[in-house]
Design a protein around this motif. Sequence first.
Motif, PDB file in Angstrom:
ATOM      1  N   PRO A   1       0.824  -1.216   0.000  1.00 26.04           N
ATOM      2  CA  PRO A   1       0.000   0.000   0.000  1.00 26.04           C
ATOM      3  C   PRO A   1       0.856   1.263   0.000  1.00 26.04           C
ATOM      4  N   ALA A   2       0.334   2.299  -0.609  1.00 28.66           N
ATOM      5  CA  ALA A   2       1.040   3.577  -0.669  1.00 28.66           C
ATOM      6  C   ALA A   2       1.328   4.076   0.741  1.00 28.66           C
ATOM      7  N   GLY A   3       2.549   4.523   0.960  1.00 31.05           N
ATOM      8  CA  GLY A   3       2.933   5.055   2.252  1.00 31.05           C
ATOM      9  C   GLY A   3       3.495   4.035   3.221  1.00 31.05           C
ATOM     10  N   TYR A   4       3.374   2.753   2.896  1.00 28.65           N
ATOM     11  CA  TYR A   4       3.927   1.700   3.746  1.00 28.65           C
ATOM     12  C   TYR A   4       5.412   1.518   3.432  1.00 28.65           C
ATOM     13  N   ASP A   5       6.146   1.020   4.415  1.00 30.47           N
ATOM     14  CA  ASP A   5       7.547   0.700   4.193  1.00 30.47           C
ATOM     15  C   ASP A   5       7.650  -0.440   3.168  1.00 30.47           C
ATOM     16  N   PRO A   6       8.610  -0.372   2.259  1.00 32.70           N
ATOM     17  CA  PRO A   6       8.747  -1.446   1.255  1.00 32.70           C
ATOM     18  C   PRO A   6       8.901  -2.837   1.860  1.00 32.70           C
ATOM     19  N   SER A   7       9.408  -2.900   3.102  1.00 32.02           N
ATOM     20  CA  SER A   7       9.584  -4.205   3.747  1.00 32.02           C
ATOM     21  C   SER A   7       8.253  -4.916   3.995  1.00 32.02           C
ATOM     22  N   TYR A   8       7.146  -4.169   3.859  1.00 29.06           N
ATOM     23  CA  TYR A   8       5.817  -4.772   4.026  1.00 29.06           C
ATOM     24  C   TYR A   8       5.589  -5.885   3.005  1.00 29.06           C
ATOM     25  N   ALA A   9       6.336  -5.833   1.912  1.00 31.99           N
ATOM     26  CA  ALA A   9       6.218  -6.883   0.891  1.00 31.99           C
ATOM     27  C   ALA A   9       6.510  -8.258   1.480  1.00 31.99           C
ATOM     28  N   LYS A  10       7.358  -8.305   2.496  1.00 33.52           N
ATOM     29  CA  LYS A  10       7.684  -9.587   3.129  1.00 33.52           C
ATOM     30  C   LYS A  10       6.461 -10.157   3.860  1.00 33.52           C
ATOM     31  N   ILE A  11       5.689  -9.275   4.486  1.00 34.48           N
ATOM     32  CA  ILE A  11       4.467  -9.720   5.165  1.00 34.48           C
ATOM     33  C   ILE A  11       3.470 -10.250   4.142  1.00 34.48           C
ATOM     34  N   ILE A  12       3.355  -9.534   3.030  1.00 30.92           N
ATOM     35  CA  ILE A  12       2.426  -9.968   1.985  1.00 30.92           C
ATOM     36  C   ILE A  12       2.835 -11.324   1.423  1.00 30.92           C
ATOM     37  N   GLU A  13       4.119 -11.486   1.165  1.00 33.17           N
ATOM     38  CA  GLU A  13       4.598 -12.743   0.614  1.00 33.17           C
ATOM     39  C   GLU A  13       4.387 -13.894   1.601  1.00 33.17           C
ATOM     40  N   ALA A  14       4.657 -13.634   2.888  1.00 32.75           N
ATOM     41  CA  ALA A  14       4.453 -14.668   3.911  1.00 32.75           C
ATOM     42  C   ALA A  14       2.977 -15.016   4.032  1.00 32.75           C
ATOM     43  N   ALA A  15       2.115 -14.010   3.922  1.00 34.51           N
ATOM     44  CA  ALA A  15       0.665 -14.250   3.996  1.00 34.51           C
ATOM     45  C   ALA A  15       0.199 -15.086   2.812  1.00 34.51           C
TER      46      ALA A  15
END
Length: 367
Positions: free
Chosen positions: A31-45
């Motif tokens: 999502p816009a404004g989130y830290d790029p590392s959030y991609a790891k949470i998405i991938e794990a989910a």
Amino acid sequence: MRRNLALFVATALTVAAPLLASAPASAQAVPAGYDPSYAKIIEAANQEGSLSIYSATDAAAVSELLKGFEALYPKIKLEYADQNSTEMYNRFISEAAANTGTADVMWSSAMDLQIKLVNDGYAQPYASPEAKNLPDWANWKNEAYGTTAEPIVFAYNKRAVPEAEVPKTHADLAKLLASKPDVYKGKVTSYDPERSGVGFLYITQDAQANKNTWDLVKAMGQTGVKLYTSSGAMIERLTSGEHTIGYNMIGSYVLERQKKDPASIGVVLPTDYTIIMSRIAFIPKGAKHPNAAKLFLDYLLSKPGQEAMVARYMGSIRTDLAHINPTADMPADMLRPIHVGPELLTYLDQVKRLKFLKDWQKALQGK
């Protein structure tokens, strides 16, 4: 020079193409404004592939919210179980005790029961990127989050209650019922605080806000108030005219019915004070799909998630969306938000709870 530049771009794209193709699709969904590392949470989910939600909110009322989440994260299979708030609490406790696995997200309007579970150590902390957009009273230790801001209202049947008699305050309602118990005999409805978690919460909040609450309960007792465990049952009977006044009803459900049937249903946001409740969400420590749970919690609190709920009259908890709430035009000092925190535990102490319910029964009986 221009030809060399074109050749460089073409070569770069040729080299990058396999890398782009192999990059996780989820990286594009941060999502816009989130830290790029959030991609790891998405991938794990996405790897978890599943999400179980226990909720006291009817699935039909949040169908667009759930569709929005599924559209964002199609790899996650969503299981949504809606149930009575007390049943939901008991189910979670039983499953946790048996250690057989329970929900990934607990989401309920019975704020006190949710906070009890959190206080008893069942929640895991998670600092949502959306937390900065919430009022202070809506977040407890990054473990329990308020997700809506919904007024608790009076509802009435417009065809049965004369406009001049429509109560504007809690004192007005007590006075009306005390003065006309025969007219409103069997016509008043509310939650049963002995069987409904939200019913118990709202009446205890009234008792703290209004020293004359027991006078109102006595007046309802004189009319033979009819008590239920669900908003749906009360709203149907108000619409039909079987009951004509509803006390301490969840505003979102009543406002939605009013939109469908404006000739029958009226809504009052009491002007002496209006309680603002919030559906609390938390992620259990034992969640089998904690990353998927984080995605759902963040979506609940995000602008798209909040707007989906506002469309169903569940007011937004976000400070930047307060202007689209049902209470937007009310002075702040008339609003009494229920704080997400340990003060909600007061009446869950068994001694205090039993005493309160005893006082409730005595008041209903006119004692």
